[in-house]
Design a protein around this motif. Structure first.
Motif, mmCIF file in Angstrom:
data_model
loop_
_atom_site.group_PDB
_atom_site.id
_atom_site.type_symbol
_atom_site.label_atom_id
_atom_site.label_comp_id
_atom_site.label_asym_id
_atom_site.label_seq_id
_atom_site.Cartn_x
_atom_site.Cartn_y
_atom_site.Cartn_z
ATOM 1 N N CYS A 1 -0.925 -2.850 0.309
ATOM 2 C CA CYS A 1 -0.143 -4.027 0.699
ATOM 3 C C CYS A 1 1.080 -4.204 -0.184
ATOM 4 C CB CYS A 1 -1.023 -5.275 0.654
ATOM 5 S SG CYS A 1 -2.274 -5.335 1.957
ATOM 6 N N GLN A 2 0.955 -3.888 -1.472
ATOM 7 C CA GLN A 2 2.106 -3.949 -2.366
ATOM 8 C C GLN A 2 3.171 -2.945 -1.938
ATOM 9 O OE1 GLN A 2 2.733 -6.055 -4.782
ATOM 10 N NE2 GLN A 2 0.755 -7.063 -5.013
ATOM 11 N N ARG A 3 2.750 -1.728 -1.609
ATOM 12 C CA ARG A 3 3.710 -0.714 -1.165
ATOM 13 C C ARG A 3 4.339 -1.109 0.167
ATOM 14 N NH1 ARG A 3 -0.212 2.779 -3.581
ATOM 15 N NH2 ARG A 3 -1.280 3.198 -1.605
ATOM 16 N N PHE A 4 3.527 -1.673 1.055
ATOM 17 C CA PHE A 4 4.029 -2.132 2.344
ATOM 18 C C PHE A 4 5.101 -3.211 2.160
ATOM 19 C CE2 PHE A 4 3.657 -5.698 5.343
ATOM 20 C CZ PHE A 4 4.103 -5.100 6.512
ATOM 21 N N ALA A 5 4.843 -4.164 1.294
ATOM 22 C CA ALA A 5 5.795 -5.250 1.073
ATOM 23 C C ALA A 5 7.131 -4.715 0.571
ATOM 24 C CB ALA A 5 5.224 -6.261 0.081
ATOM 25 N N GLN A 6 7.077 -3.748 -0.338
ATOM 26 C CA GLN A 6 8.302 -3.212 -0.919
ATOM 27 C C GLN A 6 9.049 -2.294 0.046
ATOM 28 O OE1 GLN A 6 6.904 -1.322 -4.510
ATOM 29 N NE2 GLN A 6 6.228 -3.245 -5.406
ATOM 30 N N ALA A 7 8.312 -1.429 0.739
ATOM 31 C CA ALA A 7 8.955 -0.399 1.552
ATOM 32 C C ALA A 7 9.297 -0.863 2.959
ATOM 33 C CB ALA A 7 8.056 0.843 1.627
ATOM 34 N N VAL A 8 8.477 -1.762 3.535
ATOM 35 C CA VAL A 8 8.632 -2.137 4.940
ATOM 36 C C VAL A 8 9.177 -3.557 5.090
ATOM 37 C CG1 VAL A 8 7.465 -2.419 7.158
ATOM 38 C CG2 VAL A 8 6.771 -0.569 5.608
ATOM 39 N N ALA A 9 8.552 -4.512 4.414
ATOM 40 C CA ALA A 9 8.920 -5.919 4.629
ATOM 41 C C ALA A 9 10.225 -6.297 3.933
ATOM 42 C CB ALA A 9 7.791 -6.829 4.166
ATOM 43 N N ALA A 10 10.388 -5.920 2.673
ATOM 44 C CA ALA A 10 11.562 -6.361 1.908
ATOM 45 C C ALA A 10 12.894 -5.990 2.563
ATOM 46 C CB ALA A 10 11.494 -5.822 0.477
#
Length: 223
Positions: free
Chosen positions: A76-85
């Motif tokens: 989820c941390q990687r998702f937030a940085q790579a996809v959501a941000a």
């Protein structure tokens, strides 16, 4: 001090974090690709205001059942940085900054699961204590695939906000509210100054009827 309440999906970010996360899970072999079509059909019902959130959460949390919370939280941390941000609306970031400059207290309140909302809140510099999202049940360090507590969806958002205010002995006025979705009508009617962001047709109609401000925001890459 006033409260400024922000929805997340299609309000502060371009897209729905739950759907984007589901695509991420499929891409990283955390969920089978065969589930994608049903998730997409459910989201169409969500946008039209016809989805039971319990049904959606039961379906989309199924792949997490039995998995270690630490493993999923890392993803989820990687998702937030790579996809959501990269999908954050620049105007949304500016509006957050405006409220901070005014001394308002910002609360992020979302109908997505807390496992994906909380890392995105970090990117938005919103304290974890000011994040309200659908809570996931855990047992012995693993997700069960079930939710717990009141779902922060439709009237549940108002309920969760009131619970949060009681828990923190918080008597600030719910002054501002931002959302894109007709599902957030109870929350928008709860605040003194509702503002709709990139609204779907049903919410746009209601906004015009109520004479609420309509905001058009873009991603940083398109601004």
């Amino acid at each position: 001090m006033a409260l400024a309440l922000f929805d997340l999906d299609d309000t502060l970010i371009d897209g729905d974090s739950a759907s984007l996360w589901f695509e991420y899970m499929v891409a990283h072999k955390l969920a089978p690709a065969s589930m994608l079509a049903e998730e997409e059909a459910m989201m169409q019902r969500y946008y039209s205001g016809e989805l039971a959130m319990e049904e959606y959460m039961n379906f989309t949390l199924r792949p997490l059942a039995g998995k270690a919370c630490s493993q999923i939280d890392d993803h989820c941390q990687r998702f937030a940085q790579a996809v959501a941000a990269p999908r954050l609306y620049q105007e949304g970031l500016d509006q957050l900054a405006w409220h901070r400059a005014q001394g308002d207290e910002i609360v992020l309140i979302s109908a997505s699961g807390e496992h994906i909302v909380r890392p995105i809140a970090n990117a938005l510099q919103i304290p974890q204590s000011h994040v309200l999202a659908i809570e996931l049940e855990q047992q012995q360090g693993r997700y069960t695939g079930r939710t717990q507590g009141v779902l922060s969806f439709r009237d549940g958002k108002v309920t969760r906000l009131q619970q949060w205010q009681r828990l923190h002995a918080h008597d600030a006025i719910a002054q501002y509210g931002y959302s894109d979705s007709i599902n957030d009508l109870p929350l928008l009617k709860h605040v003194r100054e509702p503002r709709v962001v990139n609204p779907a047709a049903s919410l746009l109609l209601e906004a015009r009827r109520q004479q609420w401000p309509v905001l058009r925001w873009q991603t940083r890459s398109n601004a």
